[in-house]
Design an enzyme around this catalytic site. Structure first.
Site, PDB file in Angstrom:
ATOM      1  N   CYS A 204      -2.093   9.719   2.437  1.00  0.00           N
ATOM      2  CA  CYS A 204      -1.585   9.107   1.195  1.00  0.00           C
ATOM      3  C   CYS A 204      -2.483   9.408   0.013  1.00  0.00           C
ATOM      4  CB  CYS A 204      -1.439   7.605   1.369  1.00  0.00           C
ATOM      5  SG  CYS A 204      -2.966   6.804   1.865  1.00  0.00           S
TER       6      CYS A 204
ATOM      7  N   GLU B 115       0.883  -1.178   0.000  1.00  0.00           N
ATOM      8  CA  GLU B 115       0.000   0.000   0.000  1.00  0.00           C
ATOM      9  C   GLU B 115       0.913   1.219   0.000  1.00  0.00           C
ATOM     10  OE1 GLU B 115      -3.400   0.190   0.111  1.00  0.00           O
ATOM     11  OE2 GLU B 115      -3.794  -1.962   0.205  1.00  0.00           O
TER      12      GLU B 115
HETATM   13  P1  NAD Z   1       8.079   4.755   5.096  1.00  0.00           P
HETATM   14  O1  NAD Z   1       8.075   3.886   3.881  1.00  0.00           O
HETATM   15  O2  NAD Z   1       9.268   5.590   5.361  1.00  0.00           O
HETATM   16  O3  NAD Z   1       7.880   3.844   6.425  1.00  0.00           O
HETATM   17  C1  NAD Z   1       6.852   2.884   6.545  1.00  0.00           C
HETATM   18  C2  NAD Z   1       7.304   1.776   7.478  1.00  0.00           C
HETATM   19  O4  NAD Z   1       8.445   1.148   6.917  1.00  0.00           O
HETATM   20  C3  NAD Z   1       7.703   2.256   8.877  1.00  0.00           C
HETATM   21  O5  NAD Z   1       7.201   1.334   9.824  1.00  0.00           O
HETATM   22  C4  NAD Z   1       9.219   2.232   8.835  1.00  0.00           C
HETATM   23  O6  NAD Z   1       9.799   1.929  10.088  1.00  0.00           O
HETATM   24  C5  NAD Z   1       9.506   1.130   7.844  1.00  0.00           C
HETATM   25  N1  NAD Z   1      10.766   1.381   7.117  1.00  0.00           N
HETATM   26  C6  NAD Z   1      11.301   2.577   6.778  1.00  0.00           C
HETATM   27  N2  NAD Z   1      12.455   2.404   6.091  1.00  0.00           N
HETATM   28  C7  NAD Z   1      12.645   1.085   5.993  1.00  0.00           C
HETATM   29  C8  NAD Z   1      13.668   0.267   5.407  1.00  0.00           C
HETATM   30  N3  NAD Z   1      14.718   0.820   4.786  1.00  0.00           N
HETATM   31  N4  NAD Z   1      13.551  -1.069   5.512  1.00  0.00           N
HETATM   32  C9  NAD Z   1      12.499  -1.620   6.121  1.00  0.00           C
HETATM   33  N5  NAD Z   1      11.507  -0.912   6.707  1.00  0.00           N
HETATM   34  C10 NAD Z   1      11.575   0.416   6.644  1.00  0.00           C
HETATM   35  O7  NAD Z   1       6.752   5.615   5.014  1.00  0.00           O
HETATM   36  P2  NAD Z   1       6.240   6.745   6.008  1.00  0.00           P
HETATM   37  O8  NAD Z   1       7.106   7.942   5.905  1.00  0.00           O
HETATM   38  O9  NAD Z   1       5.993   6.163   7.359  1.00  0.00           O
HETATM   39  O10 NAD Z   1       4.811   7.057   5.349  1.00  0.00           O
HETATM   40  C11 NAD Z   1       4.657   7.895   4.241  1.00  0.00           C
HETATM   41  C12 NAD Z   1       4.477   7.129   2.958  1.00  0.00           C
HETATM   42  O11 NAD Z   1       3.487   6.119   3.116  1.00  0.00           O
HETATM   43  C13 NAD Z   1       3.941   8.011   1.841  1.00  0.00           C
HETATM   44  O12 NAD Z   1       4.554   7.666   0.624  1.00  0.00           O
HETATM   45  C14 NAD Z   1       2.460   7.681   1.805  1.00  0.00           C
HETATM   46  O13 NAD Z   1       1.832   7.959   0.584  1.00  0.00           O
HETATM   47  C15 NAD Z   1       2.490   6.234   2.114  1.00  0.00           C
HETATM   48  N6  NAD Z   1       1.211   5.785   2.659  1.00  0.00           N
HETATM   49  C16 NAD Z   1       0.439   4.942   1.932  1.00  0.00           C
HETATM   50  C17 NAD Z   1      -0.785   4.550   2.414  1.00  0.00           C
HETATM   51  C18 NAD Z   1      -1.681   3.630   1.658  1.00  0.00           C
HETATM   52  O14 NAD Z   1      -2.642   3.136   2.256  1.00  0.00           O
HETATM   53  N7  NAD Z   1      -1.443   3.361   0.392  1.00  0.00           N
HETATM   54  C19 NAD Z   1      -1.214   5.030   3.650  1.00  0.00           C
HETATM   55  C20 NAD Z   1      -0.393   5.888   4.356  1.00  0.00           C
HETATM   56  C21 NAD Z   1       0.824   6.264   3.864  1.00  0.00           C
END
Ligand code: NAD
Length: 456
Positions: free
Chosen positions: A244, A210
């Site tokens: 998002c 997602e």
């Molecule tokens: P992110 O990808 O930085 O982090 C998401 C999760 O992944 C966190 O729990 C984080 O600890 C983990 N993570 C981060 N880096 C990682 C790595 N290198 N390896 C493994 N795990 C890792 O995202 P964010 O900043 O928390 O959220 C924002 C993003 O999420 C935006 O792009 C937004 O559009 C998207 N988003 C999508 C939805 C959806 O339902 N499609 C909903 C909310 C947010």
């Protein structure tokens, strides 16, 4: 990370005990989860305020309330969804009956982001439970109060060998992803989505991603401008744009740009007061990193409204930028904050071309009263989901899958779609032994004519 290893070992044993396969067990756990959400409501609302400055109303609307609805819906339907479904059998296999058996994958890993930290962790959990899985949740390190509230809530009702929360940052996520899960459900950025998918590939683990991206909002000259302005402003600035599926940029027909922008400014001031960023209903930016990133996106742009910020309170005013005639960084990356670039166009084709120059959006919004325009946009642009004449609401229904396509993700959930996501659908034909037609066996391969009348 021996601890993580131990948790997985215990969960594997719990899953192999077969308890989660009982439907009454799953319904009971969903009941416990919903009850705990109700009991802990104040604690969750407080945590959401501490992490993101969400008002109790907004936090209930977009996190607690939506999750309560989702769990209730799933609990009421899971018995029917989990039943084996009898399907037709082709005549050439008769006499036989065919069934599809939904079965749990096993151990699910749920990784979630910080922007709707409660909803995006607990709604997938409800689907995983309904489908009969054990689960490990890894909420975001950037919403620590809510992550802790989720961990406490889960610990208070579930055996960690069944469901558990592991808190921490990238290193914890990386250690979890090195393990052999049976399903990975990831919500977050497209960049990290690629890391998750690569890690899953090592174990051939199926994934739902997602993700995010740039979700456009197109406003045609025949749109109801008053309604459009209200719905765009509310969809963009809820959670201060850290959504998002928030409209990331506005494509507006040149003939209505000025009146639309004027009405949007009126709406901003009507919803949040003046100055809007002092409103108790206007959340903060999650952290300094995102505050600085967002402020840098306004540099060099023509600000039509807003642009003010307060570093001490991590707030940025609702901001409208005119970016019609210059390529700016704000049009290159997902904004994920209270900044809305406005581009004008002359022909709908130009708007479609702008959208098509980015990866498939997670959401698309079109404001138009013209059926042909709606059909044209729906046919020509591939996107995760969206609304005609509204924003965001396609997320808040259990009757449609919520998810992206291409760069905005793969797979979907909510309602039955979540149950299906966390289930393997096992197809089984049960054949009678009373009749055994000879022509299917090698000794009868000279029945080609007959075969060709059957498999045409
Ligand atoms: P992110 O990808 O930085 O982090 C998401 C999760 O992944 C966190 O729990 C984080 O600890 C983990 N993570 C981060 N880096 C990682 C790595 N290198 N390896 C493994 N795990 C890792 O995202 P964010 O900043 O928390 O959220 C924002 C993003 O999420 C935006 O792009 C937004 O559009 C998207 N988003 C999508 C939805 C959806 O339902 N499609 C909903 C909310 C947010």
């Amino acid at each position: 990370m021996t601890e993580i290893h131990a948790v997985l070992k215990n969960q594997r044993a719990f899953f192999n005990s077969g308890q989660t396969k009982e439907i009454s067990f799953r319904i009971k756990q969903l009941g416990l989860l919903k009850h705990a959400v109700v009991q802990n409501e104040n604690k969750i609302l407080k945590a959401l305020y501490q992490d993101l400055g969400k008002s109790p109303y907004e936090a209930y609307l977009t996190e607690v309330g939506i999750v309560r609805e989702e769990i209730g819906h799933i609990a009421g339907k899971v018995r029917a969804w989990a039943r084996p479904k009898r399907v037709r059998t082709p005549f050439y296999h008769l006499p036989a009956v065919s069934h599809i058996y939904p079965e749990p994958y096993g151990l699910a890993l749920i990784i979630s982001p910080w922007n709707y930290p409660f909803q995006l962790a607990v709604a997938p959990l409800a689907a995983a439970i309904a489908a009969g899985n054990c689960a490990i949740m890894k909420p975001s390190e950037f919403s620590p109060y809510t992550s802790q509230a989720i961990a406490d809530l889960v610990e208070s009702i579930f055996d960690p060998a069944y469901i558990t929360v592991v808190t921490g940052g990238v290193e914890v996520s990386t250690a979890l992803l090195a393990e052999n899960f049976n399903y990975i459900f990831f919500t977050g950025s497209p960049g990290v989505g690629k890391i998750v998918m690569a890690a899953a590939a090592a174990h051939l683990t199926p994934v739902t991603l997602e993700l995010g991206g740039k979700s456009p909002c197109i406003v045609e000259p025949d749109a109801n401008l008053g309604v459009a302005a209200r719905r765009i402003v509310s969809g963009k600035f809820i959670n201060t744009g850290q959504t998002c599926i928030a409209p990331d940029y506005l494509l507006v027909h040149q003939s209505i740009k000025e009146p639309l922008v004027d009405r949007m400014i009126q709406c901003i001031e009507q919803f949040y007061g003046v100055p809007p960023m002092n409103s108790p209903n206007y959340p903060k930016i999650v952290n300094r990193h995102h505050f600085d990133r967002l402020m840098s996106l306004t540099k060099g742009a023509r600000i039509m409204y807003g642009g003010e910020s307060d570093l001490a309170r991590l707030t940025i005013s609702p901001t409208l930028l005119d970016v019609s005639d210059m390529p700016l960084p704000v049009m290159r990356e997902e904004i994920f904050g209270p900044i809305l670039p406005v581009l004008e166009y002359g022909e709908l084709r130009e708007a479609i071309n702008v959208v098509s120059s980015h990866p498939n959006p997670l959401a698309l919004y079109l404001f138009s009263e013209n059926r042909q325009t709606v059909d044209r946009v729906l046919k020509q642009i591939s996107f995760g989901g969206g609304c005609i004449n509204d924003t965001l609401i396609h997320l808040a229904t259990p009757y449609m899958p919520f998810g992206g396509v291409g760069g905005s993700g793969m797979g979907g959930y909510h309602g039955k779609f979540g149950f299906d996501t966390f289930s393997h659908h096992k197809s089984v034909i049960q054949k009678s032994t009373r009749v055994d037609f000879p022509f299917r066996y090698p000794a009868f391969y000279n029945y080609m004519k007959l075969l060709k009348t059957i498999l045409r």
